[in-house]
Write a protein that holds these residues in place. Structure first.
Motif, PDB file in Angstrom:
ATOM      1  N   UNK A  44       0.820  -1.214   0.000  1.00 19.18           N
ATOM      2  CA  UNK A  44       0.000   0.000   0.000  1.00 19.18           C
ATOM      3  C   UNK A  44       0.851   1.260   0.000  1.00 19.18           C
ATOM      4  N   UNK A  45       2.056   1.199   0.565  1.00 15.78           N
ATOM      5  CA  UNK A  45       2.929   2.382   0.609  1.00 15.78           C
ATOM      6  C   UNK A  45       3.678   2.606  -0.696  1.00 15.78           C
ATOM      7  N   UNK A  46       3.690   1.625  -1.584  1.00 15.07           N
ATOM      8  CA  UNK A  46       4.451   1.742  -2.825  1.00 15.07           C
ATOM      9  C   UNK A  46       3.585   1.872  -4.071  1.00 15.07           C
ATOM     10  N   UNK A  47       2.296   1.610  -3.941  1.00 15.68           N
ATOM     11  CA  UNK A  47       1.432   1.577  -5.122  1.00 15.68           C
ATOM     12  C   UNK A  47       1.353   2.925  -5.840  1.00 15.68           C
ATOM     13  N   UNK A  48       1.495   4.034  -5.106  1.00 15.10           N
ATOM     14  CA  UNK A  48       1.396   5.360  -5.718  1.00 15.10           C
ATOM     15  C   UNK A  48       2.546   5.643  -6.681  1.00 15.10           C
ATOM     16  N   UNK A  49       3.644   4.867  -6.548  1.00 19.19           N
ATOM     17  CA  UNK A  49       4.805   5.066  -7.414  1.00 19.19           C
ATOM     18  C   UNK A  49       4.696   4.302  -8.730  1.00 19.19           C
ATOM     19  N   UNK A  50       3.669   3.481  -8.852  1.00 18.95           N
ATOM     20  CA  UNK A  50       3.470   2.695 -10.069  1.00 18.95           C
ATOM     21  C   UNK A  50       2.543   3.451 -11.018  1.00 18.95           C
ATOM     22  N   UNK A  51       2.946   3.576 -12.268  1.00 17.97           N
ATOM     23  CA  UNK A  51       2.169   4.336 -13.237  1.00 17.97           C
ATOM     24  C   UNK A  51       0.806   3.692 -13.475  1.00 17.97           C
ATOM     25  N   UNK A  52      -0.174   4.528 -13.823  1.00 17.57           N
ATOM     26  CA  UNK A  52      -1.562   4.089 -13.935  1.00 17.57           C
ATOM     27  C   UNK A  52      -1.795   3.063 -15.043  1.00 17.57           C
ATOM     28  N   UNK A  53      -0.889   3.008 -16.015  1.00 25.42           N
ATOM     29  CA  UNK A  53      -1.085   2.063 -17.120  1.00 25.42           C
ATOM     30  C   UNK A  53      -0.593   0.660 -16.799  1.00 25.42           C
ATOM     31  N   UNK A  54      -0.104   0.457 -15.574  1.00 30.62           N
ATOM     32  CA  UNK A  54       0.355  -0.866 -15.147  1.00 30.62           C
ATOM     33  C   UNK A  54      -0.618  -1.432 -14.113  1.00 30.62           C
ATOM     34  N   UNK A  55      -1.150  -2.595 -14.394  1.00 35.60           N
ATOM     35  CA  UNK A  55      -2.056  -3.253 -13.453  1.00 35.60           C
ATOM     36  C   UNK A  55      -1.240  -3.860 -12.316  1.00 35.60           C
ATOM     37  N   UNK A  56      -1.746  -3.740 -11.109  1.00 33.81           N
ATOM     38  CA  UNK A  56      -1.024  -4.305  -9.966  1.00 33.81           C
ATOM     39  C   UNK A  56      -2.010  -4.823  -8.926  1.00 33.81           C
ATOM     40  N   UNK A  57      -1.481  -5.668  -8.035  1.00 32.17           N
ATOM     41  CA  UNK A  57      -2.249  -6.219  -6.925  1.00 32.17           C
ATOM     42  C   UNK A  57      -1.570  -5.795  -5.625  1.00 32.17           C
ATOM     43  N   UNK A  58      -2.354  -5.464  -4.610  1.00 34.49           N
ATOM     44  CA  UNK A  58      -1.795  -4.965  -3.355  1.00 34.49           C
ATOM     45  C   UNK A  58      -1.914  -6.021  -2.245  1.00 34.49           C
ATOM     46  N   UNK A  59      -0.760  -6.351  -1.670  1.00 33.33           N
ATOM     47  CA  UNK A  59      -0.684  -7.199  -0.482  1.00 33.33           C
ATOM     48  C   UNK A  59       0.358  -6.580   0.439  1.00 33.33           C
ATOM     49  N   UNK A  60       0.052  -6.474   1.717  1.00 37.42           N
ATOM     50  CA  UNK A  60       1.006  -5.894   2.667  1.00 37.42           C
ATOM     51  C   UNK A  60       1.814  -6.938   3.425  1.00 37.42           C
TER      52      UNK A  60
END
Length: 336
Positions: A44-60
């Motif tokens: 959750x602390x790193x997701x903002x650094x990933x560009x919007x055109x890349x799909x990602x999944x969040x797990x802490x």
């Protein structure tokens, strides 16, 4: 997998990136050219650094939910897990029994000489001019797993601040990743190089706000290295002025200057000359500092408000408080 001190994956199909990196898009493009599926898992602390055109999944955490998600969608023995500044804790049992040792980390410094964090800042402070990109097996100890491959090069002379060195380093990361993944796809078996831990060193993480207070008593060479180490993309090395209510200030775009008269250690921090676009500041040695940017808390350059005879000072308490607590980050960010 690891067998007979060699690393390989027989039928690699998936690359799962853990964490974040500015070059994720380029790394994914390399995978696509090799017909490998790319997946990004971040905190959750790193997701903002990933560009919007890349799909990602969040797990802490590497917990039951994470393991169920991976097991349901991917075959572990056909998957490479790549840590890119991931903020997860990898336990020995999980590495062996869940990841099946298909878990690697890309580290932007020489190992075992520079384990830990703070990368380019520590390198600038120490005047280390060798860039090294390493890929190594992750084990239960930070950056101590056997090395699979690396890429070394000399940092060009003109690159002095973190942003400049980072851009150069990123290109080398892409080169190492491309070479590594191509060879892995070709079923190469990499000889593992086990680290001599007794020759290593661990660098703790650095926070550019808490650890950037200038000690004006250090010599001019260490001073310019310190200021450079917190230049772009960071807020700048921190200090105060002995006049006015400017609050905490940040110095950037500085260089050593030997063309003025000599100093005495008691003159360090004094502004001796003011030009329209820059100021001259004394140090403890024969050099002066040319300073082009003095930024306030809003990032505004207030160099026009600096007067000759003013002095930059940093109370010892700020330096002590900045260094007394070790910096830790977890999946939710900076730990208080």
């Amino acid at each position: 997998m690891i067998k007979s001190k060699k690393f390989f994956i027989d039928k690699i199909k998936h690359i799962i990136f853990l964490g974040e990196n500015k070059n994720l898009k380029k790394l994914i493009e390399i995978n696509e050219l090799l017909k490998l599926n790319s997946v990004v898992v971040t905190s959750s602390s790193q997701k903002s650094k990933i560009t919007k055109d890349i799909k990602y999944f969040v797990f802490n955490k590497i917990d039951k939910k994470f393991k169920e998600f991976i097991s349901k969608n991917y075959k572990i023995d056909q998957t490479l897990f790549v840590s890119l500044a991931a903020r997860y804790i990898f336990k020995k049992e999980t590495i062996k029994n869940f990841f099946k040792n298909n878990l690697v980390n890309f580290h932007n410094a020489r190992l075992p000489l520079d384990a830990g964090g703070g990368g380019h800042t520590w390198k600038i402070l120490r005047e280390d001019r060798i860039d090294c990109q390493s890929v190594h097996i992750i084990n239960e100890n930070i950056d101590q797993g056997p090395i699979i491959d690396n890429y070394l090069s000399v940092i060009p002379k003109g690159l002095q601040i973190p942003l400049e060195i980072e851009k150069f380093s990123e290109k080398n990361l892409i080169e190492l990743y491309k070479k590594f993944i191509i060879n892995l796809k070709r079923k190469k078996k990499f000889d593992l190089k086990y680290q001599q831990i007794e020759l290593g060193r661990y660098n703790p993480r650095i926070n550019s706000v808490k650890n950037s207070f200038i000690n004006w008593d250090i010599n001019s060479y260490e001073l310019i290295n310190f200021i450079n180490a917190f230049d772009e993309p960071f807020i700048g090395a921190s200090t105060f002025l002995n006049r006015g209510n400017f609050g905490k200030l940040h110095l950037k775009a500085c260089q050593l200057h030997g063309g003025d008269s000599s100093n005495h250690s008691c003159m360090s921090g004094i502004v001796s000359r003011h030009h329209k676009d820059w100021i001259i500041v004394s140090t403890t040695g024969k050099h002066m500092l040319i300073v082009e940017k003095v930024l306030d808390s809003k990032g505004k350059n207030i160099i026009s408000k600096i007067k000759i005879g003013d002095r930059f000072i940093t109370p010892p308490k700020n330096i002590f408080d900045g260094n007394k607590k070790r910096i830790f980050y977890n999946s939710k960010g900076l730990k208080s």
